[in-house]
Design a protein around this motif. Sequence first.
Motif, mmCIF file in Angstrom:
data_model
loop_
_atom_site.group_PDB
_atom_site.id
_atom_site.type_symbol
_atom_site.label_atom_id
_atom_site.label_comp_id
_atom_site.label_asym_id
_atom_site.label_seq_id
_atom_site.Cartn_x
_atom_site.Cartn_y
_atom_site.Cartn_z
ATOM 1 N N GLY A 130 0.784 -1.222 0.000
ATOM 2 C CA GLY A 130 0.000 0.000 0.000
ATOM 3 C C GLY A 130 0.817 1.274 0.000
ATOM 4 O O GLY A 130 0.260 2.373 0.059
ATOM 5 N N THR A 131 2.164 1.130 -0.092
ATOM 6 C CA THR A 131 3.034 2.301 -0.116
ATOM 7 C C THR A 131 4.026 2.149 -1.262
ATOM 8 O O THR A 131 4.270 1.044 -1.753
ATOM 9 C CB THR A 131 3.826 2.449 1.201
ATOM 10 O OG1 THR A 131 4.783 1.379 1.299
ATOM 11 C CG2 THR A 131 2.899 2.400 2.411
ATOM 12 N N THR A 132 4.639 3.260 -1.689
ATOM 13 C CA THR A 132 5.641 3.195 -2.763
ATOM 14 C C THR A 132 6.813 2.319 -2.344
ATOM 15 O O THR A 132 7.360 1.559 -3.160
ATOM 16 C CB THR A 132 6.146 4.608 -3.117
ATOM 17 O OG1 THR A 132 6.618 5.260 -1.929
ATOM 18 C CG2 THR A 132 5.046 5.445 -3.747
ATOM 19 N N GLU A 133 7.184 2.396 -1.087
ATOM 20 C CA GLU A 133 8.312 1.598 -0.589
ATOM 21 C C GLU A 133 8.006 0.098 -0.679
ATOM 22 O O GLU A 133 8.824 -0.695 -1.157
ATOM 23 C CB GLU A 133 8.623 1.983 0.859
ATOM 24 C CG GLU A 133 9.831 1.279 1.439
ATOM 25 C CD GLU A 133 10.102 1.687 2.881
ATOM 26 O OE1 GLU A 133 9.193 2.254 3.525
ATOM 27 O OE2 GLU A 133 11.211 1.443 3.373
ATOM 28 N N GLU A 134 6.831 -0.305 -0.214
ATOM 29 C CA GLU A 134 6.432 -1.717 -0.274
ATOM 30 C C GLU A 134 6.303 -2.190 -1.714
ATOM 31 O O GLU A 134 6.747 -3.294 -2.068
ATOM 32 C CB GLU A 134 5.099 -1.911 0.465
ATOM 33 C CG GLU A 134 5.195 -1.719 1.967
ATOM 34 C CD GLU A 134 3.839 -1.579 2.642
ATOM 35 O OE1 GLU A 134 3.775 -1.774 3.867
ATOM 36 O OE2 GLU A 134 2.834 -1.271 1.960
ATOM 37 N N TYR A 135 5.705 -1.368 -2.543
ATOM 38 C CA TYR A 135 5.487 -1.687 -3.957
ATOM 39 C C TYR A 135 6.811 -1.972 -4.658
ATOM 40 O O TYR A 135 6.965 -2.998 -5.343
ATOM 41 C CB TYR A 135 4.765 -0.493 -4.576
ATOM 42 C CG TYR A 135 4.441 -0.549 -6.052
ATOM 43 C CD1 TYR A 135 3.295 -1.199 -6.500
ATOM 44 C CD2 TYR A 135 5.238 0.107 -6.981
ATOM 45 C CE1 TYR A 135 2.965 -1.209 -7.853
ATOM 46 C CE2 TYR A 135 4.922 0.107 -8.330
ATOM 47 C CZ TYR A 135 3.768 -0.553 -8.758
ATOM 48 O OH TYR A 135 3.444 -0.558 -10.100
ATOM 49 N N LEU A 136 7.783 -1.100 -4.478
ATOM 50 C CA LEU A 136 9.093 -1.283 -5.115
ATOM 51 C C LEU A 136 9.816 -2.499 -4.544
ATOM 52 O O LEU A 136 10.421 -3.285 -5.287
ATOM 53 C CB LEU A 136 9.957 -0.031 -4.932
ATOM 54 C CG LEU A 136 9.535 1.190 -5.756
ATOM 55 C CD1 LEU A 136 10.336 2.421 -5.322
ATOM 56 C CD2 LEU A 136 9.714 0.947 -7.247
ATOM 57 N N PHE A 137 9.759 -2.679 -3.253
ATOM 58 C CA PHE A 137 10.478 -3.785 -2.623
ATOM 59 C C PHE A 137 9.944 -5.138 -3.091
ATOM 60 O O PHE A 137 10.714 -6.011 -3.522
ATOM 61 C CB PHE A 137 10.384 -3.682 -1.095
ATOM 62 C CG PHE A 137 10.996 -4.862 -0.383
ATOM 63 C CD1 PHE A 137 12.371 -5.047 -0.388
ATOM 64 C CD2 PHE A 137 10.196 -5.787 0.270
ATOM 65 C CE1 PHE A 137 12.944 -6.143 0.259
ATOM 66 C CE2 PHE A 137 10.755 -6.881 0.912
ATOM 67 C CZ PHE A 137 12.132 -7.057 0.907
#
Length: 607
Positions: free
Chosen positions: A373-380
Motif C-alpha cells: 500500500g506504499t511506494t516503498e512496499e510496492y518497489l520492494f
Amino acid sequence: MRALRRGLWEGWAMAAARDPPEVSLREATQRKLRRFSELRGKVVAPGEFWDIVAITAADEKQELAYNQQLSEKLKRKELPLGVQYHVFVDPAGAKIGNGGSTLCALQCLEKLYGDKWNSFTILLIHSGGYSQRLPNASALGKIFTALPLGNPIYQMLELKLAMYIDFPSHMNPGILVTCADDIELYSIGEFEFIRFDKPGFTALAHPSSLMIGTTHGVFVLEPFDDLEHRDLEYRSCHRFLHKPSIEKMYQFNAVCRSGHFCQQDFAGGDTADLKLDSDYVYTDSLFYMDHKSAKILLGFYEKIGTLSCEIDAYGDFLQALGPGATVEYTRNTSNVIKEGSELVEMRQRIFHLLKGTSLNVVVLNNSKFYHIGTTEEYLFYFTSDNSLKSELGLQSITFSIFPDTPECSGKTSCIIQSILDSTCSVAPGSVVEYSRLGPDVSVGENCIISGSHVITKAPLPAYSFVCSLSLKMNRCLKYSTMAFGVQDNLKKSVKTLSDIKLLQFFGVCFLSCLDVWNLKVTEELFSGNKTCLSLWTARIFPVCSSLSDSVTTSLRMLNAVKNKSAFSLNSYRLLSIEEMLIYKDVEDMITYREQIFLEVSLKSSLI
C-alpha cells in the motif's frame, strides 16, 4: 499390534518426508492460481465460486471508474462469469471508514436482493481510499493495481479471487471482508479446507513478530491443549486487541512463547523480522461474518440513519467480540485521525450491539501476509523480495515489449504491460507499468513510472515517481503528470501558509521549490481545505495537450529542483493531485492501456 506399529511408522515417515514450509506454501499458492486461471472467462457452477463480489468506492467518480474497469474485464473474459459484480459507493458527506462502508454495503445488498442475500456467499473488498501513499493507484483504484503476473496480467482483484478460490464452497452464507492492498498466502494439509461455518465472526490469524503486532490487530486466544502446532488450527478468541503496544500484548496474554516453530521459515511478508527463537503473536488479515451477524449490523445502521464519523471494521467490530471484550477501547482514540465525542459514542453503541458474539479464529501457521500500500512496499516486493517472487511466480518482464535483460536473483527492474524502445535502460529497483519509453530513455534506480509516454532523453533521476492522468476539462481531452520523489509524504499537511516550509518535495524544502518554479505563496496555490495544506493539494502540476508533452514538462520541473535551475510554471494551468482525480478521464486511460495491450499481443503473435 503389527498393523498399529506400521501405521505409526508410516505417519512418522510422512511427517519426515513433508515438504519444507516455503515449498508447500509456494505449491499451494500456484495451485490456487492455476485453479483461478481455469475459471477465467467461464460460467461458474453454483457453489463453485462467490455469488457476489462487491467492491467499495469512496465517491461517485471512483464508483464510475471501478464499474468501467469491471465491465472491461468481463468483456475480455478476465474474470469468472455468472457472478454478480457490484461497486457500492459511500454516501456523500463525512468520511465513514471501512466499517461505515461495510454497513453501507449491507444496506445496498438488502435493497438489491431483499431476503435472497441470506443464502449468498459474498466477498466484500474495501477499496475506497485515495491511495495517497501509492498514488499510481489513486486514479483507477488499489484493487486494480497491476501485478507482474499472468497473461493477460493480473491485477489485485484477480489475485484476491485466486487466493480465496477455496473459500466459497466451504462457507455458510455470509460475508468475507478484506482490503484491496494486501495479500494472504497460506498452506494447509492436502485434504484440509478453511471452513467458515460457525456462528458469529471468523478471522484468519498469522504468526507475526511483536513489532508487526503493534500495527495490526492481535488475537488473545483461549488456551489450547494440543502441544504440537499444525498448519491449520481452529481456535476461539478471548479478546481482540487493535494495534496494541508490546506491553499490552504481554499484559493481556496475547504473546505466544518461542520454540513452537522449530521447522518454520518466517522469511518474507509481515513476518520478516520474526526469528525462530522469538516470542510471537497472531495478527489479523480478513474476517467473515455469518448472515445473522450481518443482519444485526444492518438493523443498527438503518436505525441510526447517517454516520458522521469514521468506523473501523477491524478496530470497532472485532474489539467488541469474544468473552474478554471490555468497553475501555472505545475511549482510546490514539490511532484515530479525527477524534470526536460522536466517535466514542458510536463505538460504545457498536460494543453493546455485538457484545457476546463469538470470534472464531482460523490459525494459519504456515502463512504470510503482505501489504502493498506504499511506494516503498510496492518497489520492494516487485523488484527485490525473492520470497513473494517465488511464491506467486512474479516476473521481471510481464506482457511487455522490452529488450532482453538477464534474469538475476538480486534486485531487478519490473516492467508491466509496457513498450520500451530497444535503446532504453531501466535501472534495478524501478517499476514501469502501462507506459511507453522512447529511444535512449534512461530511468534511474527505485523509480515508479505509470501510464506515461516518456520521450525526453534527460535521465529520470533515481527515486522519481512519475504518473500521468488523462483529464476531461471543458469537454476537451488534456493530460497532467504528477512527478515527485517516491519517498515524499503526500499526506503530511500544515495549517498555515507560513508553515509550508515544513513540507518537502523530492527531499527539498517546498518553499525553495516554489522559488525554482517562480510560483508565489498564496491561498490559490492549494486546492480544497485551506487549513490542510499538503503536496496532495498543491497546484503545481501543468496541464498539457498531449501525454508526452505532459510527461516532459513535469520532468523538467522535477529536474529543475534536482539541479537547482529555474523553470517557470507561470504560463501553465496548474492542478493539484486532488483536482486531477476530479477531472480524470477513466475511459481514455483504459483506452491507452488497451492500445499497449493490442500492440504487445500483435508483437507476441508474430514471434
